[in-house]
Design an enzyme around this catalytic site. Structure first.
Site, PDB file in Angstrom:
ATOM      1  N   ASP A  97      -8.932   0.941   5.035  1.00 48.63           N
ATOM      2  CA  ASP A  97      -7.659   1.573   5.336  1.00 48.63           C
ATOM      3  C   ASP A  97      -7.788   2.388   6.618  1.00 48.63           C
ATOM      4  O   ASP A  97      -8.528   3.364   6.668  1.00 48.63           O
ATOM      5  CB  ASP A  97      -7.293   2.509   4.172  1.00 48.63           C
ATOM      6  CG  ASP A  97      -5.944   3.153   4.386  1.00 48.63           C
ATOM      7  OD1 ASP A  97      -5.470   3.841   3.483  1.00 48.63           O
ATOM      8  OD2 ASP A  97      -5.364   2.981   5.486  1.00 48.63           O
ATOM      9  N   ASP A 113       1.041   5.149  -0.044  1.00 51.13           N
ATOM     10  CA  ASP A 113       0.305   6.413   0.126  1.00 51.13           C
ATOM     11  C   ASP A 113       1.009   7.539  -0.606  1.00 51.13           C
ATOM     12  O   ASP A 113       2.229   7.658  -0.527  1.00 51.13           O
ATOM     13  CB  ASP A 113       0.199   6.754   1.619  1.00 51.13           C
ATOM     14  CG  ASP A 113      -0.754   5.812   2.323  1.00 51.13           C
ATOM     15  OD1 ASP A 113      -0.424   5.299   3.401  1.00 51.13           O
ATOM     16  OD2 ASP A 113      -1.844   5.560   1.763  1.00 51.13           O
ATOM     17  N   HIS A 153      -2.456   4.709  -3.187  1.00 54.15           N
ATOM     18  CA  HIS A 153      -3.570   5.443  -2.567  1.00 54.15           C
ATOM     19  C   HIS A 153      -3.278   6.932  -2.726  1.00 54.15           C
ATOM     20  O   HIS A 153      -2.496   7.509  -1.964  1.00 54.15           O
ATOM     21  CB  HIS A 153      -3.659   5.035  -1.094  1.00 54.15           C
ATOM     22  CG  HIS A 153      -4.693   5.795  -0.335  1.00 54.15           C
ATOM     23  ND1 HIS A 153      -4.785   5.737   1.047  1.00 54.15           N
ATOM     24  CD2 HIS A 153      -5.697   6.623  -0.710  1.00 54.15           C
ATOM     25  CE1 HIS A 153      -5.791   6.483   1.470  1.00 54.15           C
ATOM     26  NE2 HIS A 153      -6.362   7.035   0.420  1.00 54.15           N
ATOM     27  N   GLY A 182      -4.219  10.206   6.011  1.00 58.15           N
ATOM     28  CA  GLY A 182      -3.041  11.058   6.116  1.00 58.15           C
ATOM     29  C   GLY A 182      -2.042  10.608   7.154  1.00 58.15           C
ATOM     30  O   GLY A 182      -0.850  10.848   7.017  1.00 58.15           O
ATOM     31  N   HIS A 196       0.866  -1.184   0.000  1.00 61.00           N
ATOM     32  CA  HIS A 196       0.000   0.000   0.000  1.00 61.00           C
ATOM     33  C   HIS A 196       0.899   1.228   0.000  1.00 61.00           C
ATOM     34  O   HIS A 196       1.657   1.465   0.931  1.00 61.00           O
ATOM     35  CB  HIS A 196      -0.888  -0.011   1.239  1.00 61.00           C
ATOM     36  CG  HIS A 196      -1.896   1.095   1.242  1.00 61.00           C
ATOM     37  ND1 HIS A 196      -3.083   1.024   0.552  1.00 61.00           N
ATOM     38  CD2 HIS A 196      -1.886   2.298   1.851  1.00 61.00           C
ATOM     39  CE1 HIS A 196      -3.766   2.146   0.737  1.00 61.00           C
ATOM     40  NE2 HIS A 196      -3.067   2.933   1.520  1.00 61.00           N
TER      41      HIS A 196
END
Ligand code: DX5
Ligand code: ZN
Length: 546
Positions: free
Chosen positions: A474, A333, A364, A440, A331
């Site tokens: 998530d 970000d 993401h 975040g 994953h």
């Protein structure tokens, strides 16, 4: 493709196999008193049937169990089944393990109504009420194509409408219930009162056919009582079809036909009468209906390791450990410090990591103007790119550019964003990324409504015909939360500091513990009751049909 139906009656268990045309190909039965262990008995009966019919067990895709009891709304737990001691509350999970198939539990009269609705006397109707006149009265309701259980779960208890103040004692604990006068059990009492101790409902009808006035009057009285109850159904629900099933429905001349006439004469309609007739599937309706219940195949849960939680000084090692632990995705970000108050992973660094490992990337994008990022991303087979619904006015354009790159297209939604916003773009996506924290930062606590939101999203996708669209969650995918997220319908879990990157645990140990909470020992093992369905795949669009 075949489906397995199991119908549990008061004394016996019936098992049957239904083909893709909803035809019952064969049945096997065993008396409950001969059954030591219910799940192995069902497996043995299924094996016998498969052998006799020349069907490979692998061709069976799901099972449904009809029970004379109360079942949880999600069809996963048996809440109450008086006098059926061989069944435990977790009978579905036990059978899923035993048969390695996804399954569902359904109250038998609802199963009967569903079977008659799908391929029986109610085929083609919008709403069907199926009244099973057996020892008692069981009633299943299908309204506008869905089984109606009522918000309290006990819709259909027609047999326990009080019709005689202080009358005959009923198994439900009350007195004077309808079924004590109009079903097999009640009419047997009437027979013994009129014709002598030990006489049966059968003999009451024979006496009536032979001209016995008292028997004729007793049956006519039962018709009026039952007729009044059915008129209430017509006036309350206005279904387009009412069916009569169960042993007593064979008494058409003296019982079912006068009953139908009574209802036609007394009900209130705006002109069009409902179709009133004897059911078609009859004793096989619960078995067929149970087999045809929609069962969501339990997909094998997958993990997506959040690389932002790995040791920034040893990312290559982290990628090796992620692969070694059998985790299916990385994953990644991407944050621009605008859409979310954080900054993450410059493009060069991301592409370097992406090239280093053959594990698919689960990008993401938490950034404004996602289109400018999408075009720069390196893509390989199996990659997914998620774009936030909240981050662009041109979501459909962003999703189609993802698909043009050959990656799986996903839309991410924040905790406060309703699932309804997805309705127009369902045809464009392979996955929904449901944020269970505000995006975040790692290490946050789950937004409590997330579990229910997953459940509602899964239901919305399935009911809209998008069973193949996956749900990824998530945020705070912890050892405690992941099993609940999976039970609610999630398929992929973004794992970070709450589990796989938990302080003090290696990636391998964190992964093992997480799979253990899902009843699996390794990432590769199919989850209990889940058959590895190739629809698990999400990502590169080559060859994927829409
Ligand atoms: C949140 C991030 C993830 C994740 C981290 O936007 O995408 O990295 O939440 O995992 P936890 O929540 O377990 O620290
Ligand atoms: Zn994320």
């Amino acid at each position: 493709m075949y489906r397995l139906g199991v119908d549990i009656g008061g004394t016996k268990v019936n098992v049957g196999i239904i083909d893709a045309n909803n035809q019952l190909l064969g049945t096997r039965r065993r008396y409950i008193k001969e059954i030591q262990d219910f799940t192995s008995a069902v497996r043995e009966l299924t094996d016998e049937l498969c052998g006799e019919l020349g069907i490979a067990k692998e061709e069976i895709v799901s099972f449904g169990v009809g029970v004379p009891g109360t079942v949880s709304a999600d069809g996963r737990r048996l809440l109450k089944a008086p006098n059926i001691s061989i069944l435990s509350e977790t009978i579905v999970e036990e059978l899923e393990k035993e048969l390695s198939l996804p399954g569902i539990l359904v109250q038998d009269s609802r199963a009967a109504a569903w079977g008659e609705y799908v391929c029986g006397g109610g085929a083609g109707a919008k709403s069907v009420v199926c009244i099973t006149l057996g020892t008692g009265i069981g009633t299943g309701v299908v309204l506008d194509g869905k089984i109606y259980a009522g918000s309290l779960g006990s819709a259909g208890e027609l047999g326990h409408i009080p019709v005689r103040e202080g009358g005959r004692a009923c198994g439900c604990g009350k007195k004077g219930c309808l079924e004590k006068y109009c079903a097999g059990g009640g009419l047997t009492i009437t027979a013994s009162e009129l014709l002598g101790e030990g006489k049966t409902a059968e003999e009451l009808f024979e006496a009536a056919k032979a001209g016995n006035e008292e028997a004729l009057e007793a049956i006519a009285d039962a018709v009026r009582l039952l007729g009044g109850a059915v008129v209430s159904i017509v006036n309350l629900l206005s279904p387009d079809c009412i069916l009569f099933s169960g042993g007593l429905s064979a008494q058409e001349e003296l019982y079912v036909n006068p009953l139908i006439e009574y209802v036609k004469e007394h009900c209130y309609t705006a002109g069009t009468l409902p179709e009133l007739k004897r059911a078609k599937l009859l004793e096989y309706a619960p078995l067929i209906g149970a087999a045809l219940m929609p069962v969501r195949a339990r997909r094998t849960p997958k993990l997506s390791a959040s690389i932002m939680c790995a040791d920034a000084l040893r990312l290559g090692q982290a990628l090796d450990d992620i692969k070694g632990a059998g985790i299916q995705y990385v994953h990644c970000d991407i944050m621009d410090n605008h859409f979310v108050p954080n900054l993450m992973l410059p493009m060069e660094m991301m592409n370097r990591l992406h090239d280093y490992t053959d594990i698919p990337f689960d990008y993401h994008i938490m950034a404004e103007n996602p289109g400018s990022i999408i075009e720069k991303l390196a893509i390989k087979a199996g990659d997914i790119i998620s774009v936030h619904y909240e981050s662009t006015n041109h979501l459909q354009l962003a999703l189609s550019s993802i698909r043009d790159k050959g990656a799986g297209a996903a839309v991410a939604i924040n905790p406060a964003t309703p699932i309804a916003v997805l309705s127009e773009i369902l045809p464009e996506i392979d996955m929904v990324l449901l944020m269970s924290v505000n995006p975040g930062f790692a290490g946050q606590k789950i937004v409590p409504s997330s579990f229910d939101k997953i459940r509602r999203l899964r239901t919305m996708l399935d009911e809209a015909g998008y069973e193949k669209v996956l749900i990824e969650v998530d945020g705070n995918c912890s050892f405690e939360n992941v099993p609940k997220m999976y039970a609610a319908g999630a398929d992929i879990f973004v794992v970070g500091t709450s589990s796989v990157f938990k302080k003090g645990l290696s990636i391998k140990e964190g992964t093992r513990q997480l799979y253990h909470t899902l009843g699996m020992e390794t990432a590769g093992e199919a989850v209990n009751g889940g058959r590895r369905s190739n629809s698990d795949g999400c990502g590169c669009r080559e060859g994927s049909d829409r």
